[in-house]
Design an enzyme around this catalytic site. Structure first.
Site, short mmCIF file in Angstrom:
data_model
loop_
_atom_site.label_atom_id
_atom_site.label_comp_id
_atom_site.label_asym_id
_atom_site.label_seq_id
_atom_site.Cartn_x
_atom_site.Cartn_y
_atom_site.Cartn_z
N GLU A 69 -75.55 57.48 127.65
CA GLU A 69 -76.34 58.72 127.76
C GLU A 69 -76.26 59.32 129.17
O GLU A 69 -77.24 59.78 129.72
CB GLU A 69 -77.79 58.45 127.37
CG GLU A 69 -77.94 57.98 125.94
CD GLU A 69 -79.37 57.78 125.52
OE1 GLU A 69 -79.70 58.08 124.35
OE2 GLU A 69 -80.18 57.31 126.35
N ASP B 263 -81.10 53.17 117.13
CA ASP B 263 -82.03 53.42 118.24
C ASP B 263 -83.47 53.31 117.78
O ASP B 263 -84.15 54.33 117.64
CB ASP B 263 -81.77 54.81 118.84
CG ASP B 263 -82.56 55.06 120.12
OD1 ASP B 263 -83.08 54.08 120.70
OD2 ASP B 263 -82.67 56.22 120.53
N GLU C 231 -91.81 55.68 119.55
CA GLU C 231 -90.98 56.86 119.71
C GLU C 231 -90.60 57.49 118.38
O GLU C 231 -90.59 58.71 118.23
CB GLU C 231 -89.72 56.50 120.50
CG GLU C 231 -88.74 57.64 120.67
CD GLU C 231 -87.50 57.24 121.44
OE1 GLU C 231 -86.63 58.09 121.62
OE2 GLU C 231 -87.41 56.06 121.86
#
Length: 724
Positions: A315, A389, A417
């Site tokens: 990332e 993820d 998340e």
């Protein structure tokens, strides 16, 4: 006084009162977590008072002192009396606490010594009938750390109102390093944080040491967490400069008596940004010397510094691949710098190329398996529970069981998340256990993920587990009162990955809310079902990555046309008129081949693949017949609708608890469940309508139609979402 100022004044006074109340027993704000030592019922209190009036507890260290202080605090709250500490020379009490080296020799100590495991953190809680007929309870640890953990375990037994005569525990951690990863930034924002700002007040450190830091350490020690990474994996190099090392050292001083070491996320390009070097090539001698010097500097500030956590070449983060080097080259360079001081490197396997791979799920395996056996002895590869993820449900990561010559550790996400943030009640103990008990078949049956990471399967000397923290400056620490259970469950499972998630949930309920049988009977099933409920209204049948763009809030199955295809939702669900799902069999990306043949056999055939993973591994037509006899489309709809119905049932269960819990907590949970219901409806309606345009099939009879057309849901935009 003008009205805006007056309103702010009233709000400030109210907040001060809430904080004061939480510290003085007036209101159960949630600040005290599961360590809120409310008075026990008369029967239990009387049972304990007589036997716990005085304690033999020799003081040999700071850790001994904090353990005795915790025991005193607990007994005062639970029983209304503080214990009198007797000298070890005159053991006339029914409770003795210490190590074999600090306690006087007697039959109880000798018996308990033979049961102590060979681990510095191990403890025994042993009930013994003394020669004089007086019952004695002994808390014996190999070291003061074991004593501390034993004291917290004993307090938990008191909170559960257990019979002293039946308390008989031998406990030793299966995982050596049990850490929280804080994705906290130096400006006090928290990436994927939903409980306020960072706990670390960097501006006022090291001069002001907030009492909250001590309470944080107490909470972690109570569940066996022994390490904390203070800063974000997307690291700022300033964290390694002298002013911030001094601040980190102040936190380390507070945490040390509680058995907690401090770790730091290291930015791989720090030699350029801080040292003025031309590059950060791990094979450049100037770079290796810079890191060696930096490690020595850190240990001057923090003598027991734990080591580095590193996110590299993922990332956009810098890493060794910037210079044509491997992950092993980068990790080993840092490991060599830390080795003289006993530090470790936790190198994250969450990586994917700048160019799009054919399947994101395959990337980490492809990059790391070839490096098996090339990492230093003080390097641990930190692997997320799944290959994408932290999705609401993922199969276990294929790296577990695929690198027998390397040390692997688990990375779980405690912060929610992808599970509704801190507005949704989701008990994650079931998610953690689902992964830990998954069988990799790396060495035949029962080669569970738990046995991989606890070192049993491959005999790795350093074992570790990390959890991305859900703590913040919220009064109740985690934003949602039930979010505390996930912090608690993580700690308990890091100590023992084979522990039962249901037992842990019940223990948390008892220690947090008390022992009312009707309350426990109602809330335990709710907690145990809660994660499946959220999966149903977000990502049923193996769907994944359907959330909103960037902030990850709310549904976004329509997300497309972003800088990378694998940052979109359409990449993962691949819905079209022919069907839905990601084909990861040999006819598709072949990601399934990264697992052992026995695992492949479980998932390869859609007729036998468990429904929970069906669309993770298969792209199937809308009229595919499910095991229930329904079509895939009908089953998908029913999962979305049942998820909403289950939230409604959760609301009813909680409403029936009115009067059994503090009104502040009751109202907060009730309000958040109302929010969760609205969000569940939003997810259901948006996803069903979006997928219906491809299936071209009606919503099954008896299910209500969405309130708005698809265009309405696609037009929703959320500003200033926390944690982004």
């Amino acid at each position: 006084m003008d009205r805006p100022i007056f309103r702010r004044y009233v709000l400030l006074v109210s907040l001060v009162f809430v904080v004061f109340a939480s510290h003085n027993g007036i209101a159960q704000s949630g600040y005290r977590l599961w360590l809120d030592y409310q008075p026990l019922g008369p029967s239990a209190a009387d049972h304990y008072r007589e036997r716990l009036q005085a304690v033999v507890f020799p003081m040999d260290s700071e850790t001994d002192h904090v353990a005795f202080d915790e025991l005193s605090r607990a007994l005062e709250g639970l029983l209304g009396q503080k214990p009198m500490r007797q000298s070890a020379a005159t053991p006339k009490t029914g409770l003795m606490v210490g190590t074999p080296g600090t306690l006087p020799a007697n039959d109880a100590v000798e018996q308990a010594k033979t049961r102590l495991p060979d681990n510095e953190e191990a403890y025994v809680i042993h009930h013994h009938s003394a020669a004089n007929g007086r019952p004695m309870t002994l808390i014996l640890g190999n070291t003061d750390k074991g004593v501390l953990y034993g004291v917290f375990a004993f307090i938990g037994a008191l909170q559960r109102s257990e019979d002293l005569a039946r308390i008989d525990t031998v406990s030793s951690p299966k995982i050596k390093l049990r850490l929280l990863n804080h994705w906290d930034n130096l400006d006090r924002t928290v990436e994927r944080g939903y409980a306020g700002f960072s706990l670390w007040d960097w501006h006022r450190l090291p001069g002001y040491r907030d009492p909250r830091y001590t309470d944080y350490a107490r909470a972690n020690a109570s569940v066996g967490i022994n390490g904390t990474v203070l800063n974000n994996v997307n690291a700022n190099a300033l964290m390694l400069t002298a002013p911030y090392l001094e601040k980190a050292a102040a936190l380390a001083d507070i945490f040390r008596p509680y058995g907690i070491k401090v770790y730091l996320s290291a930015r791989f390009s720090a030699p350029i940004e801080l040292g003025g070097l031309a590059d950060a090539d791990p094979l450049n001698s100037e770079v290796t010397q810079w890191w060696a010097d930096k490690a020595a500097e850190i240990y001057r500030y923090i003598p027991d510094f734990g080591g580095f956590l590193v996110k590299a070449n993922s990332e956009g983060q810098p890493g060794p691949q910037n210079y044509g080097r491997s992950h092993a080259d980068g990790a080993n360079m840092l490991a060599d710098a830390l080795a003289p001081f006993g530090g470790v490197v936790m190198w994250r396997a969450f990586v994917y190329e700048d160019t799009e791979p054919e399947d994101r799920a395959k990337q980490a395996y492809n990059e790391f398996v070839l490096l098996d056996g090339t990492f230093r002895d003080n390097v641990i590869i930190q692997v997320k529970n799944g290959a994408i993820d932290f999705q609401p449900r993922e199969p276990f990561h294929p790296l577990f069981g695929a690198m027998p010559q390397s040390q692997l550790m688990m990375e779980f996400q405690i912060t929610q998340e992808y599970l509704g943030f801190a507005t949704n009640l989701v008990y994650l103990g079931t998610l953690f256990s689902e992964t830990l008990q998954a069988d990799t078949y790396a060495d035949g049956p029962n080669s569970t993920v738990a046995r991989v990471i606890d070192g049993e399967l491959n005999h790795q000397p350093i074992t570790a587990m990390a959890g991305v923290a859900n703590t913040g400056t919220a009064t109740n620490w985690t934003g949602h009162p039930f979010g505390q259970a996930n912090w608690y469950a993580y700690g308990r499972l890091a100590w023992d990955p084979d522990a039962d998630a249901g037992v842990i949930a019940e223990d948390w309920l008892r220690r947090t809310f008390g022992n009312d049988a009707s309350f426990l009977d109602a809330l335990l099933p709710l907690m145990m079902r809660s994660r499946e409920t959220v999966v149903n209204y977000m990502t049923p049948l193996g769907l994944h990555h359907l959330m909103g763009w960037s902030h990850h809030y709310g549904p976004g199955p329509w997300i497309r046309d972003k800088p990378r295809a694998d940052w979109t939702s359409v990449y993962y669900h691949q819905a079209d008129t022919n069907g839905i799902g990601f084909d990861r069999t040999a006819s598709g990306s072949d990601a399934l081949s990264q697992y052992a043949p026995e695992v492949q056999a479980q998932f390869n055939d859609p007729q036998i693949c468990p429904d929970e993973y069906l669309l993770w591994f298969h792209h199937l037509p809308w009229d595919f017949q499910m095991k229930s006899g329904e079509s895939l489309w009908e089953s998908l709809c029913r999962h979305y609708y049942s998820g909403v119905e289950e939230v409604s049932a959760m609301q009813a269960v909680w409403e029936a608890q009115r009067g059994k819990v503090d009104e502040i907590i009751f109202r907060e949970v009730a309000d958040l469940l109302a929010v969760q219901y609205e969000e569940a409806e939003l997810w259901r309606d948006a996803c069903v309508l979006y997928f219906q345009q491809f299936s071209k099939m009606p919503i099954p009879t008896g299910l209500p139609q969405p309130e708005h057309p698809l265009e309405y849901y696609e037009s929703l935009y959320y500003h200033f979402v926390p944690g982004n």
